[in-house]
Scaffold this active site. Structure first.
Site, PDB file in Angstrom:
ATOM      1  N   SER A   1       8.948 -19.912 -41.938  1.00 20.94           N
ATOM      2  CA  SER A   1      10.381 -19.940 -41.665  1.00 20.94           C
ATOM      3  C   SER A   1      11.171 -20.092 -42.956  1.00 20.94           C
ATOM      4  O   SER A   1      10.787 -20.845 -43.857  1.00 20.94           O
ATOM      5  CB  SER A   1      10.716 -21.111 -40.740  1.00 20.94           C
TER       6      SER A   1
ATOM      7  N   HIS B   1      17.283 -23.734 -39.102  1.00 23.34           N
ATOM      8  CA  HIS B   1      16.437 -24.585 -38.264  1.00 23.34           C
ATOM      9  C   HIS B   1      15.421 -25.374 -39.083  1.00 23.34           C
ATOM     10  O   HIS B   1      14.844 -26.344 -38.592  1.00 23.34           O
ATOM     11  CB  HIS B   1      15.737 -23.756 -37.172  1.00 23.34           C
TER      12      HIS B   1
ATOM     13  N   ASP C   1      20.990 -18.399 -38.002  1.00 23.57           N
ATOM     14  CA  ASP C   1      19.920 -19.233 -38.567  1.00 23.57           C
ATOM     15  C   ASP C   1      19.836 -19.031 -40.078  1.00 23.57           C
ATOM     16  O   ASP C   1      18.932 -18.374 -40.589  1.00 23.57           O
ATOM     17  CB  ASP C   1      18.592 -18.885 -37.888  1.00 23.57           C
TER      18      ASP C   1
END
Length: 252
Positions: A205, A66, A111
């Site tokens: 992230s 992402h 992901d």
């Protein structure tokens, strides 16, 4: 299930981020030095940090899909060997990158992303490869997470210096029950971890989650930051499809 792969450059995905898909960052942790966690990398676009990654070979980084699904490889720089993002360290352009065709932005299923540098990193005290996990982990074990993200859910800016925190792995069934309240599905490619108000948060992230010097997870998403009722969610390296995807990419 066999995954098909394609270069991110060729992928077109039109989705919107929901609350639970916010980029993650370190909450409840402490500052640290890159020499302690030399596998940590930052991803830059237009000179600005936006996500973390880990060094898994001299020429490959591992991050979250992402973070990069809507970007071109030529736009990105990977930065290694720095405690403070203001330092230069080693910077490498990205030659190409891959994400699984099975990646789903809602709720960040599969992901994972692999990036290939134009030039290999030079290994040393502040730049080192982290091996991927080869054994399973269980609920109750602790993982270490590092990053340059926000240090609280309501912080206006991210940290510039590297932070670290230790979180505890939570069983999949328990995590699925907790996230069911927000209509978020926890899949087999995910693992969950938290420890009171300790968590990853916005800007973290793509960062590695590490147990005994090996990478077991990738920071993926969460509902807020440091909320006891919602642990952080990580991509599970030991999921067979995730693992096969990573190795297929780095083997070329």
């Amino acid at each position: 299930m066999k995954l098909n792969y394609k270069l991110t450059l060729l992928m077109l995905i039109s989705c919107l981020y929901g609350t639970t898909n916010a980029q993650k960052r370190i909450v409840g942790g402490t500052t640290t030095k890159i020499s302690k966690y030399p596998y940590m990398l930052g991803l830059l676009q237009d000179g600005k940090y936006f996500c973390a990654a880990s060094l898994i070979t001299r020429k490959n980084a591992l991050s979250a899909a992402h973070c990069v699904y809507d970007k071109q490889a030529s736009q990105l720089i990977v930065q290694g060997g720095v405690t403070d993002l203001g330092q230069k360290g080693q910077r490498r352009g990205v030659n190409r990158m891959w994400i699984p065709e099975g990646f789903d932005l809602t709720p960040n299923d599969f992901d994972v992303a692999v990036l290939e540098f134009r030039k290999p990193m030079v290994l040393g005290v502040n730049v080192a490869i982290i091996p991927l996990a080869k054994s399973r982990i269980r609920a109750g074990m602790r993982m270490r997470v590092c990053g340059w993200g926000k240090t609280s859910e309501n912080a206006q800016t991210a940290a510039t210096k590297l932070h670290t925190v230790v979180v505890q792995i939570i069983g999949g069934d328990k995590c699925a029950t907790q996230y069911k309240k927000s209509n978020t599905k926890i899949t087999s490619t995910m693992l969950c971890a938290g420890h009171g108000d300790k968590d990853a948060c916005t800007g973290d992230s793509g960062a590695p989650a590490v147990v005994n010097g090996k990478q077991y997870g990738i920071v993926s998403f969460g509902n807020g930051c440091g909320r006891k009722e919602y642990p952080g969610v990580y991509t599970k390296i030991m999921n067979v499809d995730v693992r096969n995807f990573i190795y297929d990419c780095i083997r070329g």
